[in-house]
Every structure is written in structure tokens, then in C-alpha cells.
Design a protein around this motif. Structure first.
Motif, PDB file in Angstrom:
ATOM      1  N   GLU A   1     -15.113  42.804 -56.007  1.00 22.57           N
ATOM      2  CA  GLU A   1     -16.176  43.803 -55.865  1.00 22.57           C
ATOM      3  C   GLU A   1     -17.479  43.278 -56.478  1.00 22.57           C
ATOM      4  O   GLU A   1     -18.555  43.413 -55.894  1.00 22.57           O
ATOM      5  CB  GLU A   1     -15.735  45.093 -56.570  1.00 22.57           C
ATOM      6  N   LYS A   2     -17.354  42.669 -57.656  1.00 20.15           N
ATOM      7  CA  LYS A   2     -18.520  42.119 -58.347  1.00 20.15           C
ATOM      8  C   LYS A   2     -19.162  41.005 -57.503  1.00 20.15           C
ATOM      9  O   LYS A   2     -20.390  40.935 -57.383  1.00 20.15           O
ATOM     10  CB  LYS A   2     -18.108  41.582 -59.729  1.00 20.15           C
ATOM     11  N   ILE A   3     -18.328  40.162 -56.912  1.00 18.71           N
ATOM     12  CA  ILE A   3     -18.840  39.083 -56.055  1.00 18.71           C
ATOM     13  C   ILE A   3     -19.649  39.672 -54.900  1.00 18.71           C
ATOM     14  O   ILE A   3     -20.753  39.199 -54.603  1.00 18.71           O
ATOM     15  CB  ILE A   3     -17.685  38.201 -55.522  1.00 18.71           C
ATOM     16  N   GLN A   4     -19.130  40.718 -54.267  1.00 23.63           N
ATOM     17  CA  GLN A   4     -19.837  41.347 -53.143  1.00 23.63           C
ATOM     18  C   GLN A   4     -21.167  41.959 -53.586  1.00 23.63           C
ATOM     19  O   GLN A   4     -22.167  41.851 -52.880  1.00 23.63           O
ATOM     20  CB  GLN A   4     -18.949  42.398 -52.461  1.00 23.63           C
ATOM     21  N   GLU A   5     -21.180  42.578 -54.758  1.00 31.03           N
ATOM     22  CA  GLU A   5     -22.425  43.157 -55.295  1.00 31.03           C
ATOM     23  C   GLU A   5     -23.486  42.071 -55.497  1.00 31.03           C
ATOM     24  O   GLU A   5     -24.645  42.246 -55.108  1.00 31.03           O
ATOM     25  CB  GLU A   5     -22.163  43.843 -56.643  1.00 31.03           C
ATOM     26  N   ILE A   6     -23.071  40.980 -56.107  1.00 33.26           N
ATOM     27  CA  ILE A   6     -24.013  39.883 -56.374  1.00 33.26           C
ATOM     28  C   ILE A   6     -24.505  39.279 -55.054  1.00 33.26           C
ATOM     29  O   ILE A   6     -25.698  38.993 -54.905  1.00 33.26           O
ATOM     30  CB  ILE A   6     -23.377  38.806 -57.286  1.00 33.26           C
ATOM     31  N   LYS A   7     -23.602  39.116 -54.096  1.00 34.12           N
ATOM     32  CA  LYS A   7     -24.006  38.578 -52.785  1.00 34.12           C
ATOM     33  C   LYS A   7     -25.056  39.469 -52.131  1.00 34.12           C
ATOM     34  O   LYS A   7     -25.995  38.966 -51.514  1.00 34.12           O
ATOM     35  CB  LYS A   7     -22.792  38.427 -51.864  1.00 34.12           C
ATOM     36  N   GLN A   8     -24.896  40.789 -52.259  1.00 33.63           N
ATOM     37  CA  GLN A   8     -25.885  41.725 -51.704  1.00 33.63           C
ATOM     38  C   GLN A   8     -27.236  41.557 -52.394  1.00 33.63           C
ATOM     39  O   GLN A   8     -28.286  41.583 -51.746  1.00 33.63           O
ATOM     40  CB  GLN A   8     -25.391  43.177 -51.831  1.00 33.63           C
ATOM     41  N   GLU A   9     -27.210  41.372 -53.722  1.00 34.03           N
ATOM     42  CA  GLU A   9     -28.460  41.160 -54.462  1.00 34.03           C
ATOM     43  C   GLU A   9     -29.131  39.865 -54.005  1.00 34.03           C
ATOM     44  O   GLU A   9     -30.357  39.811 -53.874  1.00 34.03           O
ATOM     45  CB  GLU A   9     -28.191  41.091 -55.970  1.00 34.03           C
ATOM     46  N   ILE A  10     -28.332  38.837 -53.756  1.00 37.51           N
ATOM     47  CA  ILE A  10     -28.875  37.550 -53.295  1.00 37.51           C
ATOM     48  C   ILE A  10     -29.503  37.711 -51.913  1.00 37.51           C
ATOM     49  O   ILE A  10     -30.577  37.168 -51.649  1.00 37.51           O
ATOM     50  CB  ILE A  10     -27.790  36.443 -53.318  1.00 37.51           C
ATOM     51  N   ILE A  11     -28.865  38.473 -51.047  1.00 39.77           N
ATOM     52  CA  ILE A  11     -29.420  38.718 -49.706  1.00 39.77           C
ATOM     53  C   ILE A  11     -30.777  39.411 -49.820  1.00 39.77           C
ATOM     54  O   ILE A  11     -31.746  39.004 -49.170  1.00 39.77           O
ATOM     55  CB  ILE A  11     -28.438  39.540 -48.838  1.00 39.77           C
ATOM     56  N   LYS A  12     -30.865  40.438 -50.660  1.00 39.13           N
ATOM     57  CA  LYS A  12     -32.142  41.137 -50.868  1.00 39.13           C
ATOM     58  C   LYS A  12     -33.188  40.183 -51.425  1.00 39.13           C
ATOM     59  O   LYS A  12     -34.357  40.215 -51.025  1.00 39.13           O
ATOM     60  CB  LYS A  12     -31.956  42.327 -51.820  1.00 39.13           C
ATOM     61  N   ASN A  13     -32.776  39.340 -52.357  1.00 37.57           N
ATOM     62  CA  ASN A  13     -33.685  38.369 -52.956  1.00 37.57           C
ATOM     63  C   ASN A  13     -34.205  37.398 -51.898  1.00 37.57           C
ATOM     64  O   ASN A  13     -35.406  37.124 -51.834  1.00 37.57           O
ATOM     65  CB  ASN A  13     -32.963  37.619 -54.089  1.00 37.57           C
TER      66      ASN A  13
END
Length: 150
Positions: A119-131
């Protein structure tokens, strides 16, 4: 070395951004190789990679900041230097997110039973996409504004 003509400066900036992308690719490949050495990780080799990547990013940032200064002071383009300021901030955030993602991936590998890790990995990946979307927008603004005077 930072060029002294406007077009040369802009081209050098784009080249440095390409170098950044390549450095991220090498960082990711190196981390994947590191994960394959688990569960008894080859941390010394990975630490050396992180050191080299850090040096590469520092060199790129230093030159980008020199370009930012020239655009502002020598070419009277505060609009372009402001784009670079925003870009540098987002690049710093991207690097921090990348490091967080790498730690989360290792944690997930070390604790496959822990569902929170995925779940944490998916959250971080979403933040990276936004970035990355924000970085792309800044680069588009920079391109538009720098070509205005052609």
C-alpha cells in the motif's frame, strides 16, 4: 561550462535535464540490482552507487543554478529563472520520493507478509506521478516562455 549566449544556455539546460533523467534510470537499475542481492544485501556496492548518483545530481543542480543566475542577471529573464527555481524544488522532491520508494520496496521484499508495505509503495508511486506531471508542466512553461523571443 555554462554557455554565454541565450540559445546555448537554453540548450545546455535541456541537456542537463536529459542527464537528470538518465541519472534516475541508472539509480533505478542500481537499486533493482541491489534488491536482487537480498536477503544478504550488498550494501557497500549500493552505498557507492548512491554516492555516485548524489555527485551526479549535485553537479547537474550546480550548473542548472548557474544557468538560472545567468538568465536572471545577464538576460533579464526572471520568468525563466523562476521556472528553474520551481523545477529545482520539484526535482528535490522527486529525489526524496525516489529514495522513499526504494526503502519501501526493500521493506516489502523483506516482509512479504506485510500488506501495508504494498500500500505504501502505491502511495509513493502516486506521489511520484503527480511530481512528474508538475515537472512536465514547468518544462512546458519554460519551453513556451523561452521560445517567445525567437
Amino acid at each position: 561550462m555554462v554557455p554565454t549566449d541565450f540559445k546555448g544556455l537554453i540548450q545546455r539546460f535541456y541537456h542537463l535535464q536529459s542527464e537528470r533523467v538518465e541519472t534516475y534510470r541508472l539509480f533505478e537499475e542500481g537499486h533493482e540490482a541491489y534488491l536482487r542481492t537480498g536477503p544478504h544485501y550488498d550494501f557497500d556496492h549500493y552505498r557507492q552507487l548512491v554516492h555516485e548518483i548524489t555527485q551526479a545530481f549535485c553537479g547537474i543542480s550546480k550548473e542548472v543554478l548557474e544557468i538560472k543566475g545567468k538568465l536572471h542577471n545577464e538576460f533579464d529573464r526572471p520568468d525563466l529563472s523562476e521556472h528553474i527555481e520551481k523545477l529545482q524544488s520539484k526535482e528535490k522532491q522527486k529525489l526524496e520520493l525516489t529514495a522513499k520508494l526504494q526503502l519501501a520496496r526493500q521493506r516489502a521484499q523483506d516482509h512479504p507478509e506485510d500488506e501495508d508495505c504494498q500500500e505504501k509503495i502505491q502511495e509513493i508511486k502516486q506521489e511520484i506521478i503527480k511530481n512528474k506531471e508538475a515537472l512536465s508542466e514547468i518544462m512546458q512553461d519554460f519551453k513556451y516562455d523561452s521560445e517567445e523571443c525567437d
